[in-house]
Write an enzyme that holds these catalytic residues in place. Sequence first.
Site, PDB file in Angstrom:
ATOM      1  N   ALA A  71       7.417   5.899  -5.448  1.00 42.38           N
ATOM      2  CA  ALA A  71       8.678   5.178  -5.602  1.00 42.38           C
ATOM      3  C   ALA A  71       8.328   3.770  -6.067  1.00 42.38           C
ATOM      4  CB  ALA A  71       9.404   5.119  -4.265  1.00 42.38           C
TER       5      ALA A  71
ATOM      6  N   GLY B  76       6.246   9.278  -3.719  1.00 42.95           N
ATOM      7  CA  GLY B  76       7.279  10.041  -4.422  1.00 42.95           C
ATOM      8  C   GLY B  76       6.727  10.930  -5.528  1.00 42.95           C
TER       9      GLY B  76
ATOM     10  N   GLU C  58       5.602  13.933  -3.762  1.00 46.85           N
ATOM     11  CA  GLU C  58       6.834  14.586  -3.278  1.00 46.85           C
ATOM     12  C   GLU C  58       7.551  15.304  -4.426  1.00 46.85           C
ATOM     13  OE1 GLU C  58       7.996  10.852  -1.343  1.00 46.85           O
ATOM     14  OE2 GLU C  58       8.388  12.024   0.466  1.00 46.85           O
TER      15      GLU C  58
ATOM     16  N   GLU D 244       2.589   6.048   2.164  1.00 47.04           N
ATOM     17  CA  GLU D 244       3.730   5.252   2.656  1.00 47.04           C
ATOM     18  C   GLU D 244       3.411   4.450   3.914  1.00 47.04           C
ATOM     19  OE1 GLU D 244       4.009   8.268   1.410  1.00 47.04           O
ATOM     20  OE2 GLU D 244       5.793   8.397   0.147  1.00 47.04           O
TER      21      GLU D 244
HETATM   22  N1  COA Z   1       5.745   0.865  -7.724  1.00 50.73           N
HETATM   23  C1  COA Z   1       5.877  -0.142  -8.606  1.00 50.73           C
HETATM   24  N2  COA Z   1       4.913  -0.448  -9.476  1.00 50.73           N
HETATM   25  C2  COA Z   1       3.791   0.269  -9.481  1.00 50.73           C
HETATM   26  C3  COA Z   1       3.586   1.325  -8.570  1.00 50.73           C
HETATM   27  C4  COA Z   1       4.639   1.622  -7.665  1.00 50.73           C
HETATM   28  N3  COA Z   1       4.556   2.633  -6.799  1.00 50.73           N
HETATM   29  N4  COA Z   1       2.354   1.856  -8.789  1.00 50.73           N
HETATM   30  C5  COA Z   1       1.814   1.154  -9.781  1.00 50.73           C
HETATM   31  N5  COA Z   1       2.670   0.204 -10.209  1.00 50.73           N
HETATM   32  C6  COA Z   1       2.471  -0.786 -11.286  1.00 50.73           C
HETATM   33  C7  COA Z   1       1.555  -1.924 -10.858  1.00 50.73           C
HETATM   34  O1  COA Z   1       2.275  -2.898 -10.129  1.00 50.73           O
HETATM   35  C8  COA Z   1       1.074  -2.417 -12.197  1.00 50.73           C
HETATM   36  O2  COA Z   1       2.098  -3.168 -12.786  1.00 50.73           O
HETATM   37  P1  COA Z   1       1.746  -4.576 -13.537  1.00 50.73           P
HETATM   38  O3  COA Z   1       0.787  -4.177 -14.631  1.00 50.73           O
HETATM   39  O4  COA Z   1       3.062  -5.050 -14.034  1.00 50.73           O
HETATM   40  O5  COA Z   1       1.102  -5.438 -12.499  1.00 50.73           O
HETATM   41  C9  COA Z   1       0.955  -1.125 -13.013  1.00 50.73           C
HETATM   42  O6  COA Z   1       1.804  -0.175 -12.372  1.00 50.73           O
HETATM   43  C10 COA Z   1      -0.446  -0.554 -13.047  1.00 50.73           C
HETATM   44  O7  COA Z   1      -0.895  -0.362 -11.714  1.00 50.73           O
HETATM   45  P2  COA Z   1      -2.243  -0.990 -11.101  1.00 50.73           P
HETATM   46  O8  COA Z   1      -2.072  -1.120  -9.624  1.00 50.73           O
HETATM   47  O9  COA Z   1      -2.612  -2.232 -11.863  1.00 50.73           O
HETATM   48  O10 COA Z   1      -3.295   0.159 -11.461  1.00 50.73           O
HETATM   49  P3  COA Z   1      -4.669   0.457 -10.698  1.00 50.73           P
HETATM   50  O11 COA Z   1      -5.396   1.435 -11.560  1.00 50.73           O
HETATM   51  O12 COA Z   1      -5.348  -0.789 -10.299  1.00 50.73           O
HETATM   52  O13 COA Z   1      -4.229   1.211  -9.332  1.00 50.73           O
HETATM   53  C11 COA Z   1      -2.971   2.766  -7.978  1.00 50.73           C
HETATM   54  C12 COA Z   1      -3.601   2.475  -9.375  1.00 50.73           C
HETATM   55  C13 COA Z   1      -2.148   4.045  -8.145  1.00 50.73           C
HETATM   56  C14 COA Z   1      -4.085   2.996  -6.940  1.00 50.73           C
HETATM   57  C15 COA Z   1      -2.074   1.588  -7.540  1.00 50.73           C
HETATM   58  O14 COA Z   1      -1.194   1.286  -8.615  1.00 50.73           O
HETATM   59  C16 COA Z   1      -1.242   1.842  -6.324  1.00 50.73           C
HETATM   60  O15 COA Z   1      -1.767   1.845  -5.222  1.00 50.73           O
HETATM   61  N6  COA Z   1       0.083   2.062  -6.491  1.00 50.73           N
HETATM   62  C17 COA Z   1       1.003   2.236  -5.402  1.00 50.73           C
HETATM   63  C18 COA Z   1       0.868   3.599  -4.761  1.00 50.73           C
HETATM   64  C19 COA Z   1       1.813   3.755  -3.598  1.00 50.73           C
HETATM   65  O16 COA Z   1       1.668   3.141  -2.561  1.00 50.73           O
HETATM   66  N7  COA Z   1       2.827   4.620  -3.772  1.00 50.73           N
HETATM   67  C20 COA Z   1       3.767   4.926  -2.732  1.00 50.73           C
HETATM   68  C21 COA Z   1       5.017   4.160  -2.917  1.00 50.73           C
HETATM   69  S1  COA Z   1       6.192   4.526  -1.625  1.00 50.73           S
END
Ligand code: COA
Length: 256
Positions: free
Chosen positions: A63, A109, A112, A132
């Site tokens: 999400a 999500g 999910e 989460e």
């Molecule tokens: N919501 C909003 N933005 C997200 C996102 C999310 N769930 N997951 C990634 N993004 C965005 C990042 O903020 C970043 O945006 P920016 O370039 O404007 O800063 C872009 O996507 C790229 O992500 P980034 O974190 O830089 O890539 P990474 O390779 O370093 O890490 C992940 C990849 C997947 C490990 C990391 O993005 C992450 O942990 N995301 C969240 C996962 C999460 O907790 N999901 C559950 C949500 S309830």
Amino acid sequence: MNSILEIDGNIAVLTINRPDKLNALNRETIESLHDHLSQVREDRSIRVLIITGAGTKAFVAGADIAELAHLEIEGGEDLARRGQQLLFDFVEQMPKPVIAAVNGFALGGGLELAMSCHIRYASENAKLGLPEVSLGLIPGYGGTQRLTQLVGKGKALEMITSAGMISAAEAQEWGLVNKVVAQENLLTEAKALAATIARQSPEAIAHALETVRGGFEMSQKEALNNEIKHFGACFGTEDFKEGTSAFLEKRKPEFK
Ligand code: COA
């Protein structure tokens, strides 16, 4: 467009298209997916749907955290309710098979959504998890229920409470994905399965999907009675006439 629908014969591919945010699901994306899913549901010529993510890095990284960060109790409930109705339950209740082609991160999500699909294929680089609790939340798009159904309570609680990610290979061992393939072959493999499914009776498949899904909402006795009802209903279909006639006439069936 936050999602793209491509139709090729009787197979459709729906791509979640927000690659610069790792296809994170904000309201706009959920609405766009819902509109495309409604189109697929209504279009009788489409027999199988594949859902995948744009780019090579993520299926869906969850999400949209920026969107939910400022919500309070009511807003949080509303987000989960709306998402479940528009996307997750809607996918699970599709009367035609939906295959998730998990092409990278499937987190929160994203996992999910993959679990709402009927079948999951993953690329070797995929990473799956429900992080989460690292954000002070729990899965709210069906994850507590569908993960437990797919992998059992012990593994589900390990994944949910640790916020950890597992590899595609581990996910296959857990029974969370059906098959793991190299990323460049993911869509081809998913389409090959879709083509096999598309040759079978769509009416029977719709009854099978409904019967299996219904089993999670009923007692065993009710579910078996429901199976009897759906089995019986198949005898009233054109597909049943065509399938049995084709067998007896030693030809391939052609389901309309
Ligand atoms: N919501 C909003 N933005 C997200 C996102 C999310 N769930 N997951 C990634 N993004 C965005 C990042 O903020 C970043 O945006 P920016 O370039 O404007 O800063 C872009 O996507 C790229 O992500 P980034 O974190 O830089 O890539 P990474 O390779 O370093 O890490 C992940 C990849 C997947 C490990 C990391 O993005 C992450 O942990 N995301 C969240 C996962 C999460 O907790 N999901 C559950 C949500 S309830």
